[in-house]
Write a protein that holds these residues in place. Sequence first.
Motif, PDB file in Angstrom:
ATOM      1  N   UNK A  26       0.134  -1.014  -4.279  1.00  0.00           N
ATOM      2  CA  UNK A  26      -0.278   0.312  -3.797  1.00  0.00           C
ATOM      3  C   UNK A  26      -0.258   1.686  -4.775  1.00  0.00           C
ATOM      4  N   UNK A  51      -1.816   1.947  -7.941  1.00  0.00           N
ATOM      5  CA  UNK A  51      -3.231   1.955  -8.073  1.00  0.00           C
ATOM      6  C   UNK A  51      -4.199   1.672  -7.007  1.00  0.00           C
ATOM      7  N   UNK A  52      -5.281   2.104  -7.055  1.00  0.00           N
ATOM      8  CA  UNK A  52      -6.256   1.749  -6.268  1.00  0.00           C
ATOM      9  C   UNK A  52      -7.493   1.325  -7.077  1.00  0.00           C
ATOM     10  N   UNK A  53      -8.145   0.030  -6.716  1.00  0.00           N
ATOM     11  CA  UNK A  53      -9.142  -0.494  -7.568  1.00  0.00           C
ATOM     12  C   UNK A  53     -10.487   0.389  -7.257  1.00  0.00           C
ATOM     13  N   UNK A  54     -10.965   0.367  -8.473  1.00  0.00           N
ATOM     14  CA  UNK A  54     -12.374   1.101  -8.268  1.00  0.00           C
ATOM     15  C   UNK A  54     -13.438   0.284  -7.656  1.00  0.00           C
ATOM     16  N   UNK A  55     -13.314  -0.965  -7.583  1.00  0.00           N
ATOM     17  CA  UNK A  55     -14.138  -1.905  -6.921  1.00  0.00           C
ATOM     18  C   UNK A  55     -13.594  -3.192  -6.683  1.00  0.00           C
ATOM     19  N   UNK A  56     -13.992  -3.935  -5.638  1.00  0.00           N
ATOM     20  CA  UNK A  56     -13.315  -5.375  -5.273  1.00  0.00           C
ATOM     21  C   UNK A  56     -12.695  -5.351  -3.888  1.00  0.00           C
ATOM     22  N   UNK A  57     -12.450  -6.364  -3.555  1.00  0.00           N
ATOM     23  CA  UNK A  57     -11.785  -6.846  -2.287  1.00  0.00           C
ATOM     24  C   UNK A  57     -10.316  -7.470  -2.503  1.00  0.00           C
ATOM     25  N   UNK A 107      -7.679  -9.672  -0.080  1.00  0.00           N
ATOM     26  CA  UNK A 107      -7.103 -10.149   1.342  1.00  0.00           C
ATOM     27  C   UNK A 107      -6.019 -10.477   1.371  1.00  0.00           C
ATOM     28  N   UNK A 135      -9.286  -9.019   5.161  1.00  0.00           N
ATOM     29  CA  UNK A 135      -9.434  -7.995   4.168  1.00  0.00           C
ATOM     30  C   UNK A 135      -8.781  -6.850   4.385  1.00  0.00           C
ATOM     31  N   UNK A 138      -7.081  -2.674   2.813  1.00  0.00           N
ATOM     32  CA  UNK A 138      -7.119  -1.912   1.689  1.00  0.00           C
ATOM     33  C   UNK A 138      -5.801  -1.189   1.727  1.00  0.00           C
ATOM     34  N   UNK A 142      -3.684   1.547   0.185  1.00  0.00           N
ATOM     35  CA  UNK A 142      -4.060   2.826  -0.367  1.00  0.00           C
ATOM     36  C   UNK A 142      -2.663   3.547  -1.066  1.00  0.00           C
ATOM     37  N   UNK A 143      -1.568   2.908  -0.495  1.00  0.00           N
ATOM     38  CA  UNK A 143       0.003   3.459  -0.972  1.00  0.00           C
ATOM     39  C   UNK A 143       0.885   2.147  -0.838  1.00  0.00           C
ATOM     40  N   UNK A 144       1.937   2.590  -1.571  1.00  0.00           N
ATOM     41  CA  UNK A 144       3.048   1.581  -1.262  1.00  0.00           C
ATOM     42  C   UNK A 144       3.354   1.347   0.115  1.00  0.00           C
ATOM     43  N   UNK A 145       3.163   2.143   1.003  1.00  0.00           N
ATOM     44  CA  UNK A 145       3.463   2.199   2.391  1.00  0.00           C
ATOM     45  C   UNK A 145       2.641   1.026   2.982  1.00  0.00           C
TER      46      UNK A 145
END
Lengths: 528, 372, 332
Positions: free
Chosen positions: A54, A56-62, A64, A69, A71, A73-76
């Motif tokens: 968490x 960095x956030x990817x520019x693209x990709x998934x 799981x 799936x 996302x 967004x944060x270390x939390x």
Amino acid sequence: MTEEYAIQLSGITKAFGSVVANKNIDLNVRQGEILALLGENGSGKTTLMNMLSGIYQPDSGTIRVNGKEVSIHSPEDAKRLGIGMVHQHFKLVDVFSAADNVWMGREKAGFRLKRNRYAEMEAIAKKFGFDIDPRKKVCNMAVSEKQTLEIIKVLSYGAKIIILDEPTAVLTVQEIQKLFTVLRKMKDEGHSIIIITHKLGEVMEISDRVAILRKGEYITTVNTAETDEQALTEWMVGRKVDLNIDRPAMEKTKPLLELRDVCIRSDEGTTAIDGVSFYIRGGEILGVAGIAGCGQKELCEAIAGLRPIEKGQMIHKGDNIVGLPPRVILEKGISMSFIPEDRLGMGLAPSLSITDNMLLKNYADAKGPFVDRKQGRADAQQVIRELEVVTPSTETPVRRLSGGNVQKVLLGREIKAGPNVLVTAYPVRGLDIHSSYAIYDILNRQKKDGVGILFVGEDLDVMMALCDKILVLCHGKVMGVVHAHKTTKEELGLMMTGSLDLTNKYEDKPAGIAKDSLFGDGQQKVEG
Amino acid sequence: MGMHIVKRENLPLWQKVCLYVGAVAAALLLGAVLLLAIGVDPIAYYNRMFTLGTVGNPIAYKVYANYLADLVPLVLTSLALSLAFKMKFWNIGGEGQFIMGALATAVVAIKLGGVLPTAVVLILMCLAAMVAAGIYGLIVAALKVKFGTNETLLTLMLNYVALYLLTYLMETKVPWNFLLDPTAVRPVPQSFDKMVKFPSIPLVGKFSLNVCVIFVVLIGLLIHVYLRRTKQGYEISVVGDSAGTARYAGMKVGPIVLRTVFLSACLIGLAAAFKVGSTGILSTTITEDVGWTGIIVAWLAQLNTWAIFLVSALVCVLHYGSTVAAATFAQVDSSFANMLQGVILFLVLAADFFTRFRVVMVKKGGSDHGNG
Amino acid sequence: MEMDKLSVVTSFLHNIVVYNIPLLYGTAGEILVEKSGSLNLGVEGIMAVGAIFGYICGCYANSLLVGIAVAFLAGALCGLLFSVLTVTLQANQNITGLTLTTFGLGVYFFVGNGLKASGWPVMGNFSNIMAGFSNVAIPGLSKIPLLGHGLFNHNVLVYLGIAIAVAMWWYLNKTTPGLRLRAVGENPAAADSVGINVTWTKYLHICIGCGIMGIGGYYMGLNMSGSFNSNCWINGYGWIAVALVIFANWNPAMAILGTFVFGFFNTLRVSGSSLAAAFPSVLGFLGDIPTQLYQALPFIITAIVLVVTSIRSRKSSGLPAALGINYFREER
């Protein structure tokens, strides 16, 4: 039915500005396995894992997790998904106790700080098989204690997927074995573990599978049991390691730089270099091998006059240079370039242009009060041309160049100054093979010109091919100096870990002291 | 889809300028809304403010002279601060250093005015101011270099120590206090504008140009050359960028910090000398907050020498213009300028974010094959 | 005669408390802000904004409670502005704080002068405010000779201020959110990595801290009986509060003590002459000390504290390690 993975990454891409750190990466981690993430420095391992944790956030990709799936967004978010990461640079609050460092991230910790949190912490640590003083402040802890604390922290938050970023870099052999025991135990309890490393021996020892990254791209994943170090290396560097590095034989001169019984302290006040003696002749490359952080940085800084020498002597062409200011040492022709982990920390002013960085060491030589930028620009152009630096212009700030080009600028400037002793630490850190060879070439040219080179390196294969002799350090002590073409990786490895001491191999003369030492004359000069 | 923030590499200059101009325009628009709300025609108000009330004014030349008198200390102080800031030395002690310079100027002017030739006295005034202010700054720099004392907080404290020293001298009527007028019963500052004063050069019509303005432009030129061309200027940029690298290059970081902070404080002292030497009198409000405003100007101008001239000129228009406008529009308090300045800055700070970062959308996708 | 002298001492003590507790509000608020790692130099302006809106709304509602609430909200709004700029938009904290001071004072005079032109609410006309701001004696304690009236017979804002400082000490040192707050101020990356929401933590505490400063400003306005003139009610107390934070070593409990120390000098400035008159033989010299020295003393003392603590290195210092540095997670 397909297997349910703990982690499934697909098509992950991450760029920092124009630099693509991860390119369309696919990576799966099985439940309850130890996956080694292998790659050279700068291959994007840490960046990839930081996207799981968490940071960095990817520019693209998934991504799981357990088939779903998500996302992050944060270390939390990562924590909630049961992902915990032990960063290479520990993320601990120095002024807090061990217990508080864990407590601050605990969910359902209650509003009031519990008085019995220390006892509770100790119990948790015990449960996982660790022994730690919960009241000890982080600033008073040793490195291995801090790492243990980080692992306890991650485990206590209930992480099922644990990422360790180069955990062994700072540990002793015994500590590494202890860590591996812990990791195996964690695996047996059902945790999935990802361990980032670039040390093959460790990969073979601990992992179930190995995933390999190269230059930000995913290469392959193999079962550890079905592969060997040779194969892994091939994947890691992209082709068979036929390190075709030249080692021109040169007529050696008298010792240029001699160190005798030198002791140096680290920033923390501990002894970083302990009674080290060695010498460098003109026209030779002396390699310095050792586990990260066993005194290399302190040694380099001391030679450049940036760090006081507590004890011992340092002789340059017969003159004692202990205690001289950095500028005087520079003027004597001793040049030091150190590529730190962040690559920009020492030796370059990142916001300034290439021209200005060329001037760094010789700006004072210009006559009058003005800086001679014309000269700087000419130097910059020459370095750009000769070392094939990719840059829009000579006025581009160094921070905007890519890693390899930054290092070329740094090394180019050092060589431009025409030194007689060149100290260079990790000059190929994070570079691709092509750039690395360019750097080896530069060093060899210097060697042919009669420069004495101290090469502090990481990659034993490279050092064995490039250097004439290799000095091995272990916890600040010299374990011996061996001829690069006669030694083996195994021998070096044993010395690095302290299990083999060759310093007293030749009993007729003390280790690290040249037969034709200029030491005597030097002493008279100093006294006179 | 999600969005997050990433660092920007570099933004073309024109885009930067557009962002900042947009921010200022938006702030003025907000101000206009406020003016409308209290029943003032914003166009008329802004018109008055930005022309400084010179249109159709028979004594416009006085307005220009007064405007320049306000501008000189602000420009010089901002220039001075930019030297220290360039080195990442957060000198927010401009007020204190200015006061020390002002006191030294007044002491020399009163003691030597009329005794020595005017030109000599003026030079001595400047020198005294520079030394006094310089030492006041040097103390902090020395503590910072030696012990790592937090310079932001320490210079802040010293501002007030200087302020109350000045207040004490301005309000204490005792025989030894030659800074006060001996003939007055109440504590009134001693005026010396009859004896020594920076001369003005008659130019167009009745307008005459204070020599300090010329000096400031010259100093600006010198600072530009100093920072861009000289070895010392080069050292400042290297130390500011990376102290570790500077040490590695054999620079003596401690002395460089001391030298630069001293120079910075000296120039603030000179600003004070220009101010006091032009008004011919000391007062407790002599700084007119240039020490504070200067910080904001230097930062807004991104430490660029010529931008500092431009930004100071605009900030001064804002301040001076609002005082002028307040005389015409009684219902708008002159504090409107402070509010407006605040809003402008808040919006510029926000605009600055977009020059350094950009917001990106996160796409999903990619292939679905993997290892394992 | 004896009684007179005693009453001089008692009223001196009383004045220390009454006129300096606003400082405690400013300091406690700033401690909360700085513990989150933000150096906010806008205290003076925030107190002024809290003061003017608190006073006006309190008067119109004829309620001290409304005044306090509005002052808090106005301060918190300034805090929100500061947070948006420095936390989300990564603006320089020094510049933002200084601007907030300019802006706050601008708002204070703009609103005040504007209202003065159309009709200024005079505090004496609002009975509830007057009653609310009058002294409430603490039963028992206030009867202690000499000290009783001086320390235990005050308006509710005095008690509230002390309560806030004590509660804050407890919050910072004895609660989990307090621990998390300190973690954010010391090492935001570490706090972030264990899942503490750094942004939210900063926003929350900056806003609350600034709200507390706002109440302090309101209190100062009430102390001046709401008489509005060219001198701002806050009159530099915001800056003294910034100094006091350092003096108190970022500890709200120490801030109470510090308030008394600074308040002592402050009160000597105002009523040192009456002490000198009451005890001419012992304290006669007080009449000769220039008042400006008392005004400068808080800053001189703090400067000395700053230097001394830096010489002794920061082991025992409460200075948050990440103070003044913005946190950007993806920093490389």
